[in-house]
Design a protein around this motif. Structure first.
Motif, mmCIF file in Angstrom:
data_model
loop_
_atom_site.group_PDB
_atom_site.id
_atom_site.type_symbol
_atom_site.label_atom_id
_atom_site.label_comp_id
_atom_site.label_asym_id
_atom_site.label_seq_id
_atom_site.Cartn_x
_atom_site.Cartn_y
_atom_site.Cartn_z
ATOM 1 N N LEU A 1 -8.836 -0.973 -1.712
ATOM 2 C CA LEU A 1 -8.622 -2.214 -0.955
ATOM 3 C C LEU A 1 -9.866 -2.608 -0.161
ATOM 4 C CD1 LEU A 1 -4.945 -1.774 0.252
ATOM 5 C CD2 LEU A 1 -5.824 -3.140 -1.658
ATOM 6 N N ARG B 1 -6.556 2.865 -0.208
ATOM 7 C CA ARG B 1 -7.261 2.134 0.856
ATOM 8 C C ARG B 1 -8.743 1.954 0.544
ATOM 9 N NH1 ARG B 1 -4.263 0.832 5.052
ATOM 10 N NH2 ARG B 1 -2.230 1.825 5.262
ATOM 11 N N THR C 1 0.834 -1.200 0.000
ATOM 12 C CA THR C 1 0.000 0.000 0.000
ATOM 13 C C THR C 1 0.870 1.252 0.000
ATOM 14 O OG1 THR C 1 -1.786 -1.142 1.149
ATOM 15 C CG2 THR C 1 -1.793 1.255 1.276
ATOM 16 N N GLU D 1 -3.148 7.816 -0.621
ATOM 17 C CA GLU D 1 -3.333 6.659 0.252
ATOM 18 C C GLU D 1 -4.813 6.399 0.519
ATOM 19 O OE1 GLU D 1 -1.805 4.655 4.392
ATOM 20 O OE2 GLU D 1 -0.715 6.343 3.551
#
Length: 181
Positions: A151, A148, A122, A144
């Motif tokens: 994900l 995320r 990540t 980020e």
């Protein structure tokens, strides 16, 4: 023997797609690659080495795809949306990638071998995204967040990948206001 190595990795990947890793036999992988079993052992040392090489190759392929998606000449929002969408769709199609991204390994896959942990992967993707965008466009923190968010859809799928809609792209007339905030 780069050609033999790649043929062996392709054959092992195909075998893994067809059946659980514990029942994949080295002799079958070698035969499918058109090489001797000894060549397989010379290249990888054994089944664990072959598993490590599959994990490494999957990581490299994913990061190459990240770079490819981020390299498209679009705006920051479009590139990040494409990255998120591509990550979700790729992880759905590739169980080994899904395991790398989430840390959720099952008995069908090679045993967890030393490789990047999900948080390391990540971080690498976040840094590549931030570097690919013009300074100040989004920043590492926002990159980020996008990674995320993608994900979260890998871990808890919600039908088709809606990343572009979530990031304010491709909005229908009924939700333009909410998406434009």
């Amino acid at each position: 023997m780069p050609a033999a190595r790649e043929s062996l990795l392709e054959a092992a990947g195909a075998a893994l797609a067809a059946r659980p890793w514990p029942v994949v036999r080295m002799v079958e992988v070698a035969a499918a690659a058109g090489v001797s079993r000894q060549t397989l052992y010379n290249e990888f040392g054994g089944k664990d080495g072959l598993g490590r090489a599959l994990v490494r190759r999957e990581t490299d392929r994913y990061l190459a795809g990240v770079d490819r998606v981020l390299g498209v000449e679009d705006g920051a929002r479009e590139r990040l949306a494409a990255l998120a969408d591509w990550t979700v769709l790729s992880a759905r199609a590739r169980p080994l990638l899904r395991a790398l991204l989430t840390g959720c390994w099952d008995a069908r896959l090679p045993l967890l071998v030393p490789g990047p942990r999900p948080e390391e992967l990540t971080r690498v993707v976040r840094d590549r995204a931030a570097a690919a965008l013009a300074p100040g466009e989004w920043g590492a923190y926002r990159c980020e967040l996008v990674v995320r968010l993608a994900l979260s859809y890998v871990v808890a799928p919600a039908g088709d990948s809606p990343m572009k809609d979530l990031l304010g792209l491709g909005l229908s007339a009924s939700n333009r206001t909410a998406g434009g905030r």
